[in-house]
Design a protein around this motif. Structure first.
Motif, PDB file in Angstrom:
ATOM      1  N   VAL A 158       1.010  -1.145   0.215  1.00  0.00           N
ATOM      2  CA  VAL A 158       0.020   0.046   0.007  1.00  0.00           C
ATOM      3  C   VAL A 158       0.839   1.357  -0.117  1.00  0.00           C
ATOM      4  N   LEU A 159       0.606   2.337  -0.640  1.00  0.00           N
ATOM      5  CA  LEU A 159       1.384   3.446  -0.861  1.00  0.00           C
ATOM      6  C   LEU A 159       0.358   4.592  -0.119  1.00  0.00           C
ATOM      7  N   LEU A 160       1.017   5.710   0.763  1.00  0.00           N
ATOM      8  CA  LEU A 160       0.495   6.647   1.556  1.00  0.00           C
ATOM      9  C   LEU A 160       1.002   7.680   0.574  1.00  0.00           C
ATOM     10  N   HIS A 161       0.270   8.171  -0.185  1.00  0.00           N
ATOM     11  CA  HIS A 161       0.979   9.164  -1.001  1.00  0.00           C
ATOM     12  C   HIS A 161       0.352  10.634  -0.407  1.00  0.00           C
ATOM     13  N   VAL A 162       1.419  11.312   0.526  1.00  0.00           N
ATOM     14  CA  VAL A 162       1.254  12.494   0.926  1.00  0.00           C
ATOM     15  C   VAL A 162       1.215  13.493   0.275  1.00  0.00           C
ATOM     16  N   VAL A 163       0.346  14.605   0.297  1.00  0.00           N
ATOM     17  CA  VAL A 163       0.291  15.728  -0.403  1.00  0.00           C
ATOM     18  C   VAL A 163       0.283  17.061   0.609  1.00  0.00           C
ATOM     19  N   ASP A 164       0.838  18.189   0.343  1.00  0.00           N
ATOM     20  CA  ASP A 164       1.076  19.214   1.200  1.00  0.00           C
ATOM     21  C   ASP A 164      -0.193  20.167   0.491  1.00  0.00           C
ATOM     22  N   ILE A 165      -1.273  20.090   1.149  1.00  0.00           N
ATOM     23  CA  ILE A 165      -2.528  20.714   0.743  1.00  0.00           C
ATOM     24  C   ILE A 165      -2.503  22.368   0.666  1.00  0.00           C
ATOM     25  N   PRO A 221     -13.471  33.780 -13.570  1.00  0.00           N
ATOM     26  CA  PRO A 221     -13.409  32.327 -13.148  1.00  0.00           C
ATOM     27  C   PRO A 221     -12.719  32.282 -11.882  1.00  0.00           C
ATOM     28  N   LYS A 222     -13.132  31.481 -10.792  1.00  0.00           N
ATOM     29  CA  LYS A 222     -12.437  30.900  -9.648  1.00  0.00           C
ATOM     30  C   LYS A 222     -10.844  30.358 -10.053  1.00  0.00           C
ATOM     31  N   THR A 223     -10.049  30.509  -9.243  1.00  0.00           N
ATOM     32  CA  THR A 223      -8.574  30.008  -9.338  1.00  0.00           C
ATOM     33  C   THR A 223      -8.355  29.163  -8.021  1.00  0.00           C
ATOM     34  N   ARG A 224      -7.041  28.620  -8.469  1.00  0.00           N
ATOM     35  CA  ARG A 224      -6.923  27.563  -7.139  1.00  0.00           C
ATOM     36  C   ARG A 224      -6.870  28.108  -5.871  1.00  0.00           C
ATOM     37  N   GLU A 225      -6.668  29.674  -5.608  1.00  0.00           N
ATOM     38  CA  GLU A 225      -6.422  30.320  -4.486  1.00  0.00           C
ATOM     39  C   GLU A 225      -8.137  30.626  -3.719  1.00  0.00           C
ATOM     40  N   ASN A 226      -9.030  30.410  -4.620  1.00  0.00           N
ATOM     41  CA  ASN A 226     -10.474  30.821  -4.254  1.00  0.00           C
ATOM     42  C   ASN A 226     -11.327  29.462  -3.781  1.00  0.00           C
ATOM     43  N   TYR A 227     -10.566  28.300  -3.932  1.00  0.00           N
ATOM     44  CA  TYR A 227     -11.417  27.219  -3.359  1.00  0.00           C
ATOM     45  C   TYR A 227     -10.934  27.197  -1.681  1.00  0.00           C
ATOM     46  N   SER A 228     -12.097  26.998  -1.101  1.00  0.00           N
ATOM     47  CA  SER A 228     -11.945  26.577   0.305  1.00  0.00           C
ATOM     48  C   SER A 228     -11.628  25.242   0.545  1.00  0.00           C
ATOM     49  N   LEU A 229     -11.155  24.742   1.873  1.00  0.00           N
ATOM     50  CA  LEU A 229     -10.773  23.604   1.977  1.00  0.00           C
ATOM     51  C   LEU A 229     -12.095  22.466   1.858  1.00  0.00           C
ATOM     52  N   GLU A 230     -13.403  22.992   2.348  1.00  0.00           N
ATOM     53  CA  GLU A 230     -14.174  22.430   2.247  1.00  0.00           C
ATOM     54  C   GLU A 230     -14.846  21.801   0.606  1.00  0.00           C
ATOM     55  N   GLU A 231     -14.514  23.040  -0.195  1.00  0.00           N
ATOM     56  CA  GLU A 231     -14.808  22.830  -1.532  1.00  0.00           C
ATOM     57  C   GLU A 231     -13.934  21.841  -2.147  1.00  0.00           C
ATOM     58  N   LEU A 232     -12.443  21.834  -1.861  1.00  0.00           N
ATOM     59  CA  LEU A 232     -11.573  20.916  -2.182  1.00  0.00           C
ATOM     60  C   LEU A 232     -11.857  19.356  -1.586  1.00  0.00           C
ATOM     61  N   LYS A 233     -12.512  19.405  -0.507  1.00  0.00           N
ATOM     62  CA  LYS A 233     -12.775  18.050  -0.011  1.00  0.00           C
ATOM     63  C   LYS A 233     -13.969  17.607  -0.887  1.00  0.00           C
ATOM     64  N   ASN A 234     -14.903  18.253  -1.155  1.00  0.00           N
ATOM     65  CA  ASN A 234     -15.856  17.808  -2.072  1.00  0.00           C
ATOM     66  C   ASN A 234     -15.520  17.535  -3.513  1.00  0.00           C
ATOM     67  N   SER A 235     -14.257  18.301  -3.786  1.00  0.00           N
ATOM     68  CA  SER A 235     -13.969  18.029  -5.213  1.00  0.00           C
ATOM     69  C   SER A 235     -13.240  16.437  -5.895  1.00  0.00           C
ATOM     70  N   TRP A 236     -12.763  16.206  -6.728  1.00  0.00           N
ATOM     71  CA  TRP A 236     -12.243  14.985  -7.187  1.00  0.00           C
ATOM     72  C   TRP A 236     -11.388  14.461  -6.027  1.00  0.00           C
TER      73      TRP A 236
END
Length: 403
Positions: free
Chosen positions: A279-286, A334-349
């Motif tokens: 198993v790989l744990l792919h760690v990302v700096d959100i 249009p929204k850019t990457r900086e305009n998305y909240s953490l909750e919106e990112l959680k509900n994205s892909w």
């Protein structure tokens, strides 16, 4: 403990804006290069950009930009010029001749950091091999360069104490180092074989995303962790238990954009921990503005070493450092990457794709119990297939939240 240079070199950075990287990306790359330079012990005084469809084959940048850089070097007494892309031997030679100061490219800088960070004989051998492979096509330039007996960033390693003038000697050294690494690879393979059938989990990800911090948190070990690039070179493997389920956890070297191919080749045995993981744990700096590109970089490297299809869990770390800019209601752009909240990112892909994912803070210990639960479930799926008669293990609660 990593020794710091008593005197910091002054440096300037040079990058291109072209069809492959727009102005925003070029800025991100140079900011990362500045972090690399800081890790190596340099103080960056200025960043230079030029718009060019393709690099100048003779000097990387145009003659006018090179003259501008030269004037800045003379006025501000700059020690080193660092280019964001790998320079050809011809470009290195011509740029040095024009600027009359030390010239490094991204590959050379990364190699220097690896030479500085390498602690074990294994890591040192791997770095030395990559250094010689880098030097081989640059013999003419490097030997005259090293005759000046300069020290500092980019000058560690092969050739520092004795200038090699014979290409055959370098090829012999490379051959010997490869043989040495083959022996080490066999030893490492034997060690992995002796670990038995325990499920193996490997932490992977871009450099400086918090893999070692997570390793320390989960295994209660003391793996070196620092807010610097490539703090970890040697793979660390720990046996750990969640609830009553044992498995092995490995912390691996971080990946980076434009990672020198020679390093990937040299660190094959280190990357074998990733190859043999279940198993790989792919760690990302959100919190990083370019985290999606970092994900792509890691996935490309995993595909290169043929482990892209392994079961993975995305761990989006550093939610405590995440920031976003809320758009005004009357702003119709249009929204850019900086305009998305953490909750919106959680509900994205990231939260909806088939790969399991979780958002945590390893430093603040946010959602760590949820992380352990998810890891437990993924490891258990594999553990059951290997030890089918140990069903009694899974009857009790997976973990005590108060642990």
């Amino acid at each position: 403990m990593i020794d710091r240079l008593p005197i910091h070199e002054s440096a300037i950075l040079v990058g291109l804006i072209n069809q492959d990287q727009d102005e925003k990306q070029a800025q991100e790359y140079l900011d990362e290069l500045e972090f690399l330079a800081d890790t190596a012990g340099a103080v960056v005084k200025k960043q230079f950009f030029q718009r060019l469809d393709v690099p100048n084959p003779a000097t990387f940048v145009g003659s006018g930009k090179l003259e501008e850089i030269d004037n800045y070097i003379k006025v501000h007494d700059i020690d080193t010029v660092i280019f964001d892309d790998e320079l050809t031997p011809t470009q290195l030679r011509n740029i040095e001749r024009n600027l009359e100061c030390k010239v490094l490219d991204r590959t050379n800088l990364i190699l220097d950091i690896f030479a500085k960070r390498a602690q074990t004989a294994h890591a040192k051998t791997q770095v030395e091999l990559a250094q010689y492979q880098y030097l081989l096509p640059r013999l003419t330039r490097m030997w005259t360069h090293l005759e000046r007996q300069r020290g500092g960033i980019g000058m560690r390693g092969p050739g520092e104490t004795q200038i090699e003038t014979d290409r055959r000697i370098i090829l012999d050294k490379i051959a010997r180092l490869k043989l040495q690494l083959k022996k080490i690879d066999k030893q490492k393979a034997t060690q992995r074989k002796n670990r038995g059938k325990l499920v193996r989990v490997a932490l992977v990800g871009y450099t400086n995303v918090g893999k070692s911090t997570i390793m320390n948190l989960l295994s209660k070990s003391e793996v070196f962790a620092e807010n610097k690039l490539f703090a970890t070179l040697d793979t660390t493997v720990r046996k750990m238990v969640i609830g009553n389920l044992p498995f092995l956890l490995a912390d691996t070297v971080g990946f980076i954009r434009k990672l020198p191919h020679g390093l990937v080749e040299s660190f094959k045995s280190t990357l074998d921990e990733v190859r043999e993981a279940d198993v790989l744990l792919h760690v990302v700096d959100i919190s990083h503005p370019g985290f999606e590109e970092q994900i792509d970089t890691v996935n490309e490297t995993l595909a290169e070493i043929k482990v892209g299809e392994k079961p993975s869990i995305y761990i989006f770390n550093k939610i405590d450092a995440f920031q976003y800019v809320e758009k005004d209601d009357d702003d119709l752009s249009p929204k850019t990457r900086e305009n998305y909240s953490l909750e919106e990112l959680k509900n994205s892909w990231m939260g909806k794709k088939n790969t399991p994912s979780l958002f945590i803070s390893a430093v603040e210990k946010d959602n760590i119990n949820e992380f352990k639960q998810l890891l437990y479930e993924e490891v258990k799926k594999i553990h059951i297939t290997r030890f089918p008669y140990n069903d009694f293990l899974y009857d009790s609660a997976w973990i005590n939240p108060e642990e």
